[in-house]
Design a protein around this motif. Structure first.
Motif, PDB file in Angstrom:
ATOM      1  N   SER A  96       5.570 -47.554 -12.673  1.00  0.00           N
ATOM      2  CA  SER A  96       5.182 -48.959 -12.588  1.00  0.00           C
ATOM      3  C   SER A  96       4.996 -49.440 -11.155  1.00  0.00           C
ATOM      4  O   SER A  96       4.760 -50.624 -10.934  1.00  0.00           O
ATOM      5  CB  SER A  96       6.227 -49.838 -13.285  1.00  0.00           C
ATOM      6  OG  SER A  96       7.501 -49.668 -12.688  1.00  0.00           O
ATOM      7  N   GLY A  97       5.102 -48.548 -10.178  1.00  0.00           N
ATOM      8  CA  GLY A  97       4.942 -48.948  -8.785  1.00  0.00           C
ATOM      9  C   GLY A  97       3.989 -48.021  -8.066  1.00  0.00           C
ATOM     10  O   GLY A  97       3.165 -47.329  -8.676  1.00  0.00           O
ATOM     11  N   THR A  98       4.090 -47.970  -6.746  1.00  0.00           N
ATOM     12  CA  THR A  98       3.248 -47.069  -5.973  1.00  0.00           C
ATOM     13  C   THR A  98       3.707 -45.628  -6.153  1.00  0.00           C
ATOM     14  O   THR A  98       4.814 -45.365  -6.629  1.00  0.00           O
ATOM     15  CB  THR A  98       3.295 -47.425  -4.480  1.00  0.00           C
ATOM     16  OG1 THR A  98       4.626 -47.228  -3.991  1.00  0.00           O
ATOM     17  CG2 THR A  98       2.881 -48.872  -4.247  1.00  0.00           C
ATOM     18  N   ASP A  99       2.849 -44.704  -5.750  1.00  0.00           N
ATOM     19  CA  ASP A  99       3.204 -43.291  -5.857  1.00  0.00           C
ATOM     20  C   ASP A  99       4.454 -42.970  -5.041  1.00  0.00           C
ATOM     21  O   ASP A  99       5.332 -42.222  -5.492  1.00  0.00           O
ATOM     22  CB  ASP A  99       2.038 -42.412  -5.384  1.00  0.00           C
ATOM     23  CG  ASP A  99       0.867 -42.447  -6.353  1.00  0.00           C
ATOM     24  OD1 ASP A  99       1.066 -42.870  -7.513  1.00  0.00           O
ATOM     25  OD2 ASP A  99      -0.250 -42.050  -5.957  1.00  0.00           O
ATOM     26  N   LEU A 100       4.559 -43.528  -3.840  1.00  0.00           N
ATOM     27  CA  LEU A 100       5.721 -43.254  -2.991  1.00  0.00           C
ATOM     28  C   LEU A 100       7.000 -43.788  -3.625  1.00  0.00           C
ATOM     29  O   LEU A 100       8.028 -43.100  -3.657  1.00  0.00           O
ATOM     30  CB  LEU A 100       5.518 -43.866  -1.602  1.00  0.00           C
ATOM     31  CG  LEU A 100       6.659 -43.656  -0.616  1.00  0.00           C
ATOM     32  CD1 LEU A 100       6.866 -42.169  -0.339  1.00  0.00           C
ATOM     33  CD2 LEU A 100       6.400 -44.404   0.697  1.00  0.00           C
ATOM     34  N   ALA A 101       6.936 -45.020  -4.136  1.00  0.00           N
ATOM     35  CA  ALA A 101       8.121 -45.604  -4.760  1.00  0.00           C
ATOM     36  C   ALA A 101       8.554 -44.785  -5.973  1.00  0.00           C
ATOM     37  O   ALA A 101       9.749 -44.576  -6.197  1.00  0.00           O
ATOM     38  CB  ALA A 101       7.840 -47.050  -5.161  1.00  0.00           C
ATOM     39  N   TYR A 102       7.587 -44.300  -6.753  1.00  0.00           N
ATOM     40  CA  TYR A 102       7.939 -43.538  -7.951  1.00  0.00           C
ATOM     41  C   TYR A 102       8.517 -42.170  -7.600  1.00  0.00           C
ATOM     42  O   TYR A 102       9.498 -41.726  -8.200  1.00  0.00           O
ATOM     43  CB  TYR A 102       6.702 -43.380  -8.835  1.00  0.00           C
ATOM     44  CG  TYR A 102       7.002 -42.771 -10.186  1.00  0.00           C
ATOM     45  CD1 TYR A 102       7.929 -43.349 -11.047  1.00  0.00           C
ATOM     46  CD2 TYR A 102       6.361 -41.609 -10.603  1.00  0.00           C
ATOM     47  CE1 TYR A 102       8.206 -42.795 -12.286  1.00  0.00           C
ATOM     48  CE2 TYR A 102       6.638 -41.048 -11.843  1.00  0.00           C
ATOM     49  CZ  TYR A 102       7.559 -41.647 -12.675  1.00  0.00           C
ATOM     50  OH  TYR A 102       7.849 -41.092 -13.897  1.00  0.00           O
ATOM     51  N   VAL A 103       7.937 -41.503  -6.609  1.00  0.00           N
ATOM     52  CA  VAL A 103       8.455 -40.201  -6.200  1.00  0.00           C
ATOM     53  C   VAL A 103       9.876 -40.348  -5.655  1.00  0.00           C
ATOM     54  O   VAL A 103      10.758 -39.527  -5.959  1.00  0.00           O
ATOM     55  CB  VAL A 103       7.530 -39.545  -5.156  1.00  0.00           C
ATOM     56  CG1 VAL A 103       8.188 -38.317  -4.555  1.00  0.00           C
ATOM     57  CG2 VAL A 103       6.202 -39.158  -5.784  1.00  0.00           C
ATOM     58  N   LYS A 104      10.125 -41.391  -4.879  1.00  0.00           N
ATOM     59  CA  LYS A 104      11.478 -41.605  -4.356  1.00  0.00           C
ATOM     60  C   LYS A 104      12.443 -41.967  -5.478  1.00  0.00           C
ATOM     61  O   LYS A 104      13.626 -41.600  -5.430  1.00  0.00           O
ATOM     62  CB  LYS A 104      11.458 -42.701  -3.288  1.00  0.00           C
ATOM     63  CG  LYS A 104      10.814 -42.247  -1.984  1.00  0.00           C
ATOM     64  CD  LYS A 104      11.036 -43.248  -0.874  1.00  0.00           C
ATOM     65  CE  LYS A 104      10.545 -42.693   0.461  1.00  0.00           C
ATOM     66  NZ  LYS A 104      10.801 -43.617   1.571  1.00  0.00           N
ATOM     67  N   GLN A 105      11.968 -42.674  -6.497  1.00  0.00           N
ATOM     68  CA  GLN A 105      12.810 -42.974  -7.652  1.00  0.00           C
ATOM     69  C   GLN A 105      13.203 -41.697  -8.383  1.00  0.00           C
ATOM     70  O   GLN A 105      14.365 -41.516  -8.766  1.00  0.00           O
ATOM     71  CB  GLN A 105      12.066 -43.915  -8.595  1.00  0.00           C
ATOM     72  CG  GLN A 105      12.810 -44.224  -9.888  1.00  0.00           C
ATOM     73  CD  GLN A 105      11.958 -45.006 -10.867  1.00  0.00           C
ATOM     74  OE1 GLN A 105      11.043 -45.729 -10.478  1.00  0.00           O
ATOM     75  NE2 GLN A 105      12.240 -44.849 -12.158  1.00  0.00           N
ATOM     76  N   LEU A 106      12.240 -40.790  -8.559  1.00  0.00           N
ATOM     77  CA  LEU A 106      12.531 -39.515  -9.208  1.00  0.00           C
ATOM     78  C   LEU A 106      13.493 -38.684  -8.359  1.00  0.00           C
ATOM     79  O   LEU A 106      14.394 -38.028  -8.884  1.00  0.00           O
ATOM     80  CB  LEU A 106      11.235 -38.746  -9.449  1.00  0.00           C
ATOM     81  CG  LEU A 106      10.237 -39.386 -10.417  1.00  0.00           C
ATOM     82  CD1 LEU A 106       8.973 -38.543 -10.509  1.00  0.00           C
ATOM     83  CD2 LEU A 106      10.851 -39.561 -11.797  1.00  0.00           C
ATOM     84  N   ALA A 107      13.308 -38.712  -7.039  1.00  0.00           N
ATOM     85  CA  ALA A 107      14.203 -37.973  -6.158  1.00  0.00           C
ATOM     86  C   ALA A 107      15.623 -38.517  -6.252  1.00  0.00           C
ATOM     87  O   ALA A 107      16.595 -37.756  -6.255  1.00  0.00           O
ATOM     88  CB  ALA A 107      13.692 -38.035  -4.720  1.00  0.00           C
TER      89      ALA A 107
END
Length: 376
Positions: free
Chosen positions: A170-181
């Motif tokens: 639901s956000g930017t690619d960077l925010a989502y990747v950091k959320q997954l991390a």
């Protein structure tokens, strides 16, 4: 720009970075670059008088425009090239001055992860895709920037059936990747190089490269190669986190599980590790599945805090090479308690004409080295 066995090269330009023109390099006064496991940033300071070509033509023509202008910085030390930054301009500031020669143009930027934080992707769905596949799919869009993905799957399987749950961004690619991390206890960062125009997008556990760099030497007369170096021991850094999971049979009985503050993937650097000083209870774990709770626990283990930190400054010409972050380095001359191996958490490069210095931050988990010696 520099001398004495050190040379700075800069590639810059909209869309495609090319060698910086002579007038740009001549006007360059100072460079500062910061690298860590979170974000890389840079700042370029130029002398910009009223008649300067930078003010008269390059700024009006868009030579330093934010986002579209890419900057690659390469430092060659004793014949060894080091790509210390590959990023994009995010800001420019002009500071005119009444004093002759004091007007400056400051260009600020961040590494290529900024390009992943520009467009929000509302309700992007990834049915039946594990975390590693989602990250690879996201990073594929940035291959045109020279990003090569290095993605480590979570230690425990995380595949969810589409009929049960569909992962949604639901956000930017960077925010989502950091959320997954964050969910896995992993880190995500972009390492510039090894060649100009290429970089590595790393998603995985915070593993420091085990090949130690030449030792930082202090208080040893002519053998000293650092200007300043100090250490501190934080007795409250270590803790035990208790997470609560529901028993797998009934799904109703809460079971507390203590998670020690020990990193499973970082070897201990000291013979006397600090003891945990406090106990914390994790939030939001009661409703997780057993696999998700296990990944959360592993994440806590992988992100354990170090109790000893060190900060200092060195002259690269005297040190003989560029100190790199996210690697190991030896320390000698600080005494029995603090000598030995450390992790390099972050490095700030400061370059001026005839000068190249680095500020650094080190850490490890205990006192007294567990190795007999460090690299010369």
């Amino acid at each position: 720009m520099l001398n004495g066995g050190i040379h700075l090269s800069m590639l810059i330009g909209p869309a495609v970075a090319t060698p910086a023109p002579a007038d740009v390099m001549d006007a360059l006064d100072a460079v500062q670059v910061t690298t860590s496991s979170q974000l890389g940033a840079f700042q370029l300071t130029f002398k910009a008088g009223r008649t300067s070509s930078l003010i008269a033509s390059r700024v009006p023509a868009g030579f330093f425009d934010p986002i579209i202008t890419r900057v690659i910085l390469i430092v060659t030390v004793n014949g060894q090239p080091n790509v210390i930054m590959d990023g994009v301009v995010t800001r420019q500031e002009l500071s005119p001055s009444n004093a002759v020669g004091q007007s400056t143009l400051t260009i600020t930027g961040e590494d290529l992860s900024r390009m992943m934080d520009l467009v929000e992707m509302p309700f992007m769905r990834y049915p039946g895709m594990p975390i590693s596949a989602r990250v690879l799919l996201l990073l594929a869009k940035y291959a045109v920037l020279g990003m090569a993905p290095l993605v480590i799957p979570p230690l425990l399987p995380d595949i969810t059936l589409p009929i049960d749950k569909i992962p949604t961004q639901s956000g930017t690619d960077l925010a989502y990747v950091k959320q997954l991390a964050e969910q896995c206890g992993f880190v995500f960062y972009i390492e510039p190089g090894p060649a100009a125009g290429s970089s590595i997008a790393y998603f995985g556990p915070d593993i420091r490269i085990p090949d130690p760099q030449p030792a930082l030497t202090v208080d040893m007369d002519a053998a000293s190669n650092v200007e300043t170096l100090s250490f501190s021991l934080d007795g409250t850094a270590k803790k035990i986190t208790v997470i609560t999971v529901l028993d797998p049979l009934t799904g109703k009985i809460p079971i507390p599980v203590p998670v020690p503050n020990l990193s499973a993937l970082r070897p201990p650097m000291g013979l006397r590790p600090a003891l945990p000083a406090k106990v914390e209870f994790g939030d939001g774990t009661g409703g997780l599945s057993l696999a998700d709770a296990a990944n959360r626990a592993l994440g806590i283990v992988l992100k354990a805090n170090d109790s000893i930190t060190g900060t200092g400054t060195l002259d690269v010409l005297r040190y003989g090479r560029v100190l790199r972050s996210r690697m190991m380095v030896g320390v000698r001359g600080a005494g029995i308690a603090y000598d030995g191996l450390y992790y390099v958490n972050s490095v700030t490069h400061s370059l001026k004409r005839g000068e190249y210095k680095q500020n650094f931050n080190l850490s490890r988990d205990g006192l007294v080295a567990n190795v007999s010696g460090v690299s010369p």
